[in-house]
Design a protein around this motif. Structure first.
Motif, PDB file in Angstrom:
ATOM      1  N   MET A  56       0.667  -1.821  -0.159  1.00 29.15           N
ATOM      2  CA  MET A  56       0.240  -0.086  -0.387  1.00 29.15           C
ATOM      3  C   MET A  56       1.184   1.110   0.288  1.00 29.15           C
ATOM      4  SD  MET A  56      -3.416   0.614   2.251  1.00 29.15           S
ATOM      5  CE  MET A  56      -3.481   2.330   2.568  1.00 29.15           C
ATOM      6  N   LYS A  57       0.981   2.217  -1.617  1.00 35.16           N
ATOM      7  CA  LYS A  57       1.280   3.470  -0.517  1.00 35.16           C
ATOM      8  C   LYS A  57       0.414   3.911   0.802  1.00 35.16           C
ATOM      9  CE  LYS A  57       2.378   2.564  -6.213  1.00 35.16           C
ATOM     10  NZ  LYS A  57       3.013   2.901  -6.980  1.00 35.16           N
ATOM     11  N   GLU A  58       1.916   5.343   0.720  1.00 33.54           N
ATOM     12  CA  GLU A  58       1.454   6.106   1.093  1.00 33.54           C
ATOM     13  C   GLU A  58       1.068   7.310   0.802  1.00 33.54           C
ATOM     14  OE1 GLU A  58       4.801   9.391   4.492  1.00 33.54           O
ATOM     15  OE2 GLU A  58       5.237   7.353   3.378  1.00 33.54           O
ATOM     16  N   TYR A  59       0.720   8.095   1.765  1.00 32.51           N
ATOM     17  CA  TYR A  59      -0.576   9.391   1.046  1.00 32.51           C
ATOM     18  C   TYR A  59       0.349  10.149   1.796  1.00 32.51           C
ATOM     19  CZ  TYR A  59      -3.783  13.374   1.538  1.00 32.51           C
ATOM     20  OH  TYR A  59      -4.043  14.523   0.817  1.00 32.51           O
ATOM     21  N   ILE A  60      -0.084  10.911   0.920  1.00 32.76           N
ATOM     22  CA  ILE A  60       1.305  12.588   1.244  1.00 32.76           C
ATOM     23  C   ILE A  60       0.188  13.759   0.415  1.00 32.76           C
ATOM     24  CG2 ILE A  60       3.578  13.410  -0.503  1.00 32.76           C
ATOM     25  CD1 ILE A  60       4.014  11.668  -1.489  1.00 32.76           C
ATOM     26  N   PRO A  61      -0.336  14.187   1.633  1.00 33.60           N
ATOM     27  CA  PRO A  61      -0.846  15.645   1.075  1.00 33.60           C
ATOM     28  C   PRO A  61       0.297  16.183   0.868  1.00 33.60           C
ATOM     29  CG  PRO A  61       0.315  15.775   3.699  1.00 33.60           C
ATOM     30  CD  PRO A  61       0.365  13.934   2.779  1.00 33.60           C
ATOM     31  N   LEU A  62      -1.055  17.601  -0.321  1.00 30.36           N
ATOM     32  CA  LEU A  62      -0.314  18.382  -1.731  1.00 30.36           C
ATOM     33  C   LEU A  62      -0.044  19.850  -0.486  1.00 30.36           C
ATOM     34  CD1 LEU A  62      -3.479  17.480  -4.194  1.00 30.36           C
ATOM     35  CD2 LEU A  62      -0.812  17.130  -4.242  1.00 30.36           C
ATOM     36  N   GLU A  63       0.903  20.223  -0.941  1.00 27.92           N
ATOM     37  CA  GLU A  63       1.263  21.352  -0.013  1.00 27.92           C
ATOM     38  C   GLU A  63       1.575  22.186  -1.666  1.00 27.92           C
ATOM     39  OE1 GLU A  63       4.662  21.341   1.380  1.00 27.92           O
ATOM     40  OE2 GLU A  63       3.552  19.497   2.704  1.00 27.92           O
ATOM     41  N   GLU A  64       0.773  23.842  -1.910  1.00 27.27           N
ATOM     42  CA  GLU A  64       1.333  24.956  -2.656  1.00 27.27           C
ATOM     43  C   GLU A  64       2.953  24.797  -2.672  1.00 27.27           C
ATOM     44  OE1 GLU A  64       1.770  29.708  -2.926  1.00 27.27           O
ATOM     45  OE2 GLU A  64       1.193  29.063  -0.950  1.00 27.27           O
ATOM     46  N   GLY A  65       2.704  24.653  -4.097  1.00 29.87           N
ATOM     47  CA  GLY A  65       3.938  24.519  -5.462  1.00 29.87           C
ATOM     48  C   GLY A  65       3.963  22.800  -5.454  1.00 29.87           C
ATOM     49  N   ASP A  66       3.178  21.684  -5.180  1.00 28.90           N
ATOM     50  CA  ASP A  66       3.334  20.805  -5.990  1.00 28.90           C
ATOM     51  C   ASP A  66       2.605  20.556  -7.214  1.00 28.90           C
ATOM     52  OD1 ASP A  66       4.266  20.022  -3.054  1.00 28.90           O
ATOM     53  OD2 ASP A  66       2.759  18.945  -2.175  1.00 28.90           O
ATOM     54  N   TYR A  67       1.688  21.391  -7.516  1.00 28.25           N
ATOM     55  CA  TYR A  67       1.156  21.072  -9.310  1.00 28.25           C
ATOM     56  C   TYR A  67       0.530  22.407  -8.794  1.00 28.25           C
ATOM     57  CZ  TYR A  67      -4.001  21.843  -6.822  1.00 28.25           C
ATOM     58  OH  TYR A  67      -4.868  21.690  -5.949  1.00 28.25           O
ATOM     59  N   TYR A  68       0.342  22.156 -10.670  1.00 25.01           N
ATOM     60  CA  TYR A  68      -0.553  23.507 -11.191  1.00 25.01           C
ATOM     61  C   TYR A  68      -1.659  22.880 -12.242  1.00 25.01           C
ATOM     62  CZ  TYR A  68       2.743  22.672 -14.923  1.00 25.01           C
ATOM     63  OH  TYR A  68       3.401  22.081 -16.270  1.00 25.01           O
ATOM     64  N   LEU A  69      -2.713  23.945 -12.155  1.00 24.32           N
ATOM     65  CA  LEU A  69      -3.239  23.158 -13.641  1.00 24.32           C
ATOM     66  C   LEU A  69      -2.798  23.352 -14.907  1.00 24.32           C
ATOM     67  CD1 LEU A  69      -6.904  24.051 -12.012  1.00 24.32           C
ATOM     68  CD2 LEU A  69      -5.737  21.899 -12.322  1.00 24.32           C
ATOM     69  N   SER A  70      -2.734  23.157 -15.892  1.00 20.37           N
ATOM     70  CA  SER A  70      -2.790  22.670 -17.378  1.00 20.37           C
ATOM     71  C   SER A  70      -3.923  23.942 -18.223  1.00 20.37           C
ATOM     72  CB  SER A  70      -2.524  21.382 -18.460  1.00 20.37           C
ATOM     73  OG  SER A  70      -3.867  21.185 -17.947  1.00 20.37           O
ATOM     74  N   GLU A  71      -3.367  24.619 -19.170  1.00 20.72           N
ATOM     75  CA  GLU A  71      -4.448  24.904 -20.033  1.00 20.72           C
ATOM     76  C   GLU A  71      -5.702  24.135 -19.662  1.00 20.72           C
ATOM     77  OE1 GLU A  71      -2.572  27.187 -23.477  1.00 20.72           O
ATOM     78  OE2 GLU A  71      -1.456  27.494 -22.312  1.00 20.72           O
ATOM     79  N   GLU A  72      -5.361  23.360 -20.548  1.00 22.57           N
ATOM     80  CA  GLU A  72      -6.868  22.264 -20.335  1.00 22.57           C
ATOM     81  C   GLU A  72      -7.592  21.575 -19.032  1.00 22.57           C
ATOM     82  OE1 GLU A  72      -3.664  21.254 -21.650  1.00 22.57           O
ATOM     83  OE2 GLU A  72      -3.758  22.025 -23.155  1.00 22.57           O
ATOM     84  N   GLY A  73      -6.954  22.038 -18.143  1.00 28.20           N
ATOM     85  CA  GLY A  73      -7.550  21.682 -16.888  1.00 28.20           C
ATOM     86  C   GLY A  73      -6.912  20.512 -16.073  1.00 28.20           C
ATOM     87  N   TYR A  74      -6.158  20.118 -16.531  1.00 29.21           N
ATOM     88  CA  TYR A  74      -5.413  18.715 -16.028  1.00 29.21           C
ATOM     89  C   TYR A  74      -4.174  19.357 -14.644  1.00 29.21           C
ATOM     90  CZ  TYR A  74      -6.750  16.138 -19.837  1.00 29.21           C
ATOM     91  OH  TYR A  74      -8.130  15.561 -20.620  1.00 29.21           O
ATOM     92  N   LYS A  75      -4.657  18.284 -13.914  1.00 27.12           N
ATOM     93  CA  LYS A  75      -3.693  19.068 -12.170  1.00 27.12           C
ATOM     94  C   LYS A  75      -2.150  18.357 -12.914  1.00 27.12           C
ATOM     95  CE  LYS A  75      -5.338  18.153  -8.566  1.00 27.12           C
ATOM     96  NZ  LYS A  75      -5.522  17.750  -7.358  1.00 27.12           N
ATOM     97  N   VAL A  76      -1.061  19.514 -12.803  1.00 25.14           N
ATOM     98  CA  VAL A  76       0.547  18.502 -13.386  1.00 25.14           C
ATOM     99  C   VAL A  76       1.182  18.544 -12.162  1.00 25.14           C
ATOM    100  CG1 VAL A  76       2.019  19.237 -15.166  1.00 25.14           C
ATOM    101  CG2 VAL A  76      -0.226  19.688 -15.773  1.00 25.14           C
TER     102      VAL A  76
END
Length: 53
Positions: free
Chosen positions: A1-21
Motif C-alpha cells: 500500500m502506498k503512503e498518502y502524501i498531502p498536497l502543499e502549495e507548489g506541488d502542482y498546477y493546472l494545465s490549460e486543459e484543466g489537468y493537474k500537473v
C-alpha cells in the motif's frame, strides 16, 4: 500500500486543459519514480525509451 502524501502549495498546477500537473517538488517529496512519463520527473525517466537518463 502506498503512503498518502498531502498536497502543499507548489506541488502542482493546472494545465490549460484543466489537468493537474505535478511539479518536480512533488515528485521529490514522493521519493520515487512511477515510470509514467511525468512532465517534471526529476529522476530522468523517458517513457519512449523506458529508461532513466
Amino acid at each position: 500500500m502506498k503512503e498518502y502524501i498531502p498536497l502543499e502549495e507548489g506541488d502542482y498546477y493546472l494545465s490549460e486543459e484543466g489537468y493537474k500537473v505535478f511539479t518536480e517538488q512533488y515528485h521529490r517529496k514522493r521519493g520515487y519514480c512511477c515510470e509514467s512519463g511525468c512532465r517534471h520527473c526529476p529522476y530522468g525517466y523517458n517513457k519512449k525509451t523506458n529508461r532513466r537518463q
